[in-house]
Design an enzyme around this catalytic site. Sequence first.
Site, mmCIF file in Angstrom:
data_model
loop_
_atom_site.group_PDB
_atom_site.id
_atom_site.type_symbol
_atom_site.label_atom_id
_atom_site.label_comp_id
_atom_site.label_asym_id
_atom_site.label_seq_id
_atom_site.Cartn_x
_atom_site.Cartn_y
_atom_site.Cartn_z
ATOM 1 N N PRO A 89 0.816 -1.222 0.000
ATOM 2 C CA PRO A 89 0.000 0.000 0.000
ATOM 3 C C PRO A 89 0.852 1.276 0.000
ATOM 4 O O PRO A 89 0.329 2.355 -0.247
ATOM 5 C CB PRO A 89 -0.828 -0.108 1.281
ATOM 6 C CG PRO A 89 -0.302 -1.256 2.046
ATOM 7 C CD PRO A 89 0.549 -2.081 1.149
ATOM 8 N N GLU A 116 3.069 -7.754 8.491
ATOM 9 C CA GLU A 116 3.047 -6.292 8.623
ATOM 10 C C GLU A 116 3.851 -5.600 7.530
ATOM 11 O O GLU A 116 3.766 -4.405 7.344
ATOM 12 C CB GLU A 116 3.591 -5.868 9.985
ATOM 13 C CG GLU A 116 2.656 -6.149 11.141
ATOM 14 C CD GLU A 116 1.305 -5.487 10.977
ATOM 15 O OE1 GLU A 116 1.271 -4.258 10.777
ATOM 16 O OE2 GLU A 116 0.286 -6.193 11.026
ATOM 17 N N ARG A 154 -3.842 -8.144 -20.427
ATOM 18 C CA ARG A 154 -4.860 -7.888 -21.443
ATOM 19 C C ARG A 154 -4.410 -6.840 -22.459
ATOM 20 O O ARG A 154 -4.984 -6.724 -23.531
ATOM 21 C CB ARG A 154 -6.193 -7.511 -20.811
ATOM 22 C CG ARG A 154 -6.168 -6.245 -19.998
ATOM 23 C CD ARG A 154 -7.482 -6.015 -19.272
ATOM 24 N NE ARG A 154 -8.591 -5.762 -20.189
ATOM 25 C CZ ARG A 154 -8.736 -4.621 -20.876
ATOM 26 N NH1 ARG A 154 -7.872 -3.650 -20.746
ATOM 27 N NH2 ARG A 154 -9.756 -4.472 -21.676
ATOM 28 N N ASP A 169 -10.914 1.497 -24.114
ATOM 29 C CA ASP A 169 -11.074 1.245 -22.678
ATOM 30 C C ASP A 169 -11.262 2.544 -21.918
ATOM 31 O O ASP A 169 -10.775 3.589 -22.327
ATOM 32 C CB ASP A 169 -9.805 0.605 -22.096
ATOM 33 C CG ASP A 169 -9.728 -0.881 -22.367
ATOM 34 O OD1 ASP A 169 -10.728 -1.452 -22.808
ATOM 35 O OD2 ASP A 169 -8.643 -1.438 -22.132
HETATM 36 N N1 ADE Z 1 -0.723 -5.189 -0.026
HETATM 37 C C1 ADE Z 1 -1.607 -4.849 0.933
HETATM 38 N N2 ADE Z 1 -2.401 -3.863 0.532
HETATM 39 C C2 ADE Z 1 -2.014 -3.540 -0.747
HETATM 40 C C3 ADE Z 1 -2.428 -2.595 -1.700
HETATM 41 N N3 ADE Z 1 -3.423 -1.725 -1.459
HETATM 42 N N4 ADE Z 1 -1.806 -2.554 -2.880
HETATM 43 C C4 ADE Z 1 -0.782 -3.392 -3.132
HETATM 44 N N5 ADE Z 1 -0.337 -4.307 -2.278
HETATM 45 C C5 ADE Z 1 -0.945 -4.398 -1.087
#
Ligand code: ADE
Length: 237
Positions: A89, A116, A154, A169
């Site tokens: 994230p 984590e 794709r 797209d």
């Molecule tokens: N791992 C955990 N959450 C994630 C996300 N939002 N994007 C990519 N990998 C992740």
Amino acid sequence: MRIDVLTLFPEMFDAPLSYSILKRAQDQNVVEVVLSNIRDFATDSYRKVDDKPYGGGPGMVMMPGPVFDCFEHVQPQAPDPGRVIILTPQGQPLTQQKAVALSKEPRLVLIAGRYEGFDERIRTGLGAEQISIGDYVLSGGELAAMVLIDAVVRLLPGALGDDDSSADDSFSNDLLEYPQYTRPDVFRDMRVPDILLSGDHGKIAQWRNEQRIERTKKWRPDVYEKHINGNARNDEK
Ligand code: ADE
């Protein structure tokens, strides 16, 4: 293209890779997806791949050893070293533009983590870039890796059938897609717009373009802003 995935749960990838476009792309050798289990590279008898964070704190952290060993086993298997990507994230957002850029690479090496997070030396030592699929936290990088694989594959030449195309797209030209209709022309008193039945291809193209603009303005003003700025930049050229 070759896509390597380093993961603790290779089986999670079976279903998405076994259907539709991803399946056909592999069957036709448009892409080869190679799954490697990081746990196979654990060195102790418990097959341990994570440990407590130095400095304290909740949860467990992926240890560098098994990831490096897995990576060094996999990387020499193809001539191109590949673009190394950690799914997290904290990464740069996956956008259609990013998917297009990745689709031009001969090889991607994706690293999906659990727990984590990763020991920081995995990112720095492997020279990996980080990609996120959105501002929310998943329980691991696997689903994110699958999303990335789908979005990229794709776009590869030969992945979509002759009748399909990624040219119209959503997000191409920073606009959403135009509305689509098929038979019947009247369904529960809802009519297909007359213009689509008119046979006038010029007018239809113009209508579709207007629809793309209208919908993007209404539903994704942030994307519309990019469309306007992009056109302004093109006009300057
Ligand atoms: N791992 C955990 N959450 C994630 C996300 N939002 N994007 C990519 N990998 C992740």
